[in-house]
Enzyme design. Sequence first.
Site, PDB file in Angstrom:
ATOM      1  CG  HIS A  45      13.365  -7.521   2.912  1.00  0.00           C
ATOM      2  ND1 HIS A  45      13.589  -8.220   4.085  1.00  0.00           N
ATOM      3  CD2 HIS A  45      13.943  -8.268   1.923  1.00  0.00           C
ATOM      4  CE1 HIS A  45      14.267  -9.320   3.808  1.00  0.00           C
ATOM      5  NE2 HIS A  45      14.492  -9.385   2.499  1.00  0.00           N
ATOM      6  CD  GLU A  60      -2.085  -5.432  -6.171  1.00  0.00           C
ATOM      7  OE1 GLU A  60      -3.104  -4.897  -5.710  1.00  0.00           O
ATOM      8  OE2 GLU A  60      -1.941  -6.673  -6.227  1.00  0.00           O
ATOM      9  CD  GLU A 118      18.155  -9.055   1.348  1.00  0.00           C
ATOM     10  OE1 GLU A 118      19.189  -9.672   1.642  1.00  0.00           O
ATOM     11  OE2 GLU A 118      17.008  -9.548   1.475  1.00  0.00           O
ATOM     12  NE  ARG A 160      -3.951  -2.010   2.232  1.00  0.00           N
ATOM     13  CZ  ARG A 160      -3.820  -3.295   2.544  1.00  0.00           C
ATOM     14  NH1 ARG A 160      -2.673  -3.741   3.042  1.00  0.00           N
ATOM     15  NH2 ARG A 160      -4.817  -4.135   2.364  1.00  0.00           N
ATOM     16  CG  ASN A 217      -6.440   2.145   0.207  1.00  0.00           C
ATOM     17  OD1 ASN A 217      -7.281   1.474  -0.374  1.00  0.00           O
ATOM     18  ND2 ASN A 217      -5.426   1.602   0.870  1.00  0.00           N
ATOM     19  CG  MET A 268      23.657 -10.338   7.939  1.00  0.00           C
ATOM     20  SD  MET A 268      21.846 -10.386   7.814  1.00  0.00           S
ATOM     21  CE  MET A 268      21.623 -10.884   6.121  1.00  0.00           C
TER      22      MET A 268
END
Length: 192
Positions: free
Chosen positions: A138, A111, A184, A47, A115, A169
């Site tokens: 993510h 997608e 990411e 969204r 709203n 990481m």
Amino acid sequence: MSHSASSSTSLDDAATIAQPASSVAHAGIQPISAQTSGFTFNHTMLRVKDPAKSLEFYTGVLGMTLLAVKKFPEMEFDLYFLAKLTDSERENLPSGADLEIFAFRQRGILELTHNYGTESQADFSYHDGNSEPQGFGHICFNVPNLADAVAWFDKNNVEFKKRPEDGSMKNIAFIKDVDGYWIEIVQADLMS
């Protein structure tokens, strides 16, 4: 009309296909049901507050292409479907109704759902899924060269959640889109 046991096939009785021998084995992994042949993981939905700003980011910064727009004014929302296409896919992209069919046959579509009215609410924001209570985390893009991608994001004033050299990481970056969702960024040959 009711279905009797003889007219339906249970999941346990369906033909199966063995997982590939080179795939990762782990507790819970099941054989692939033949009933799922032809299934394609098509899209993930986020969204967004302002579709123009989000489309600018995903097309201009991440190089995606808008493939379909579905408008539902009676329900006060619109949907935008984007894909990261190869050079060949861009050069041979269908048009009209064929483009929409193409969009829903792809893998890895994004997608964006808008709203109506959120774009004009100054203090409005969506939960990014990474603060409590955690849920969604993510999406991820593979890039051919992580250092070049980081330089591109810096040039475009993209906010980083984590740079590749930060934390334990290494060789993984996290950027944020305009709504604060984490993305990411990896270079596949640095992931092993």
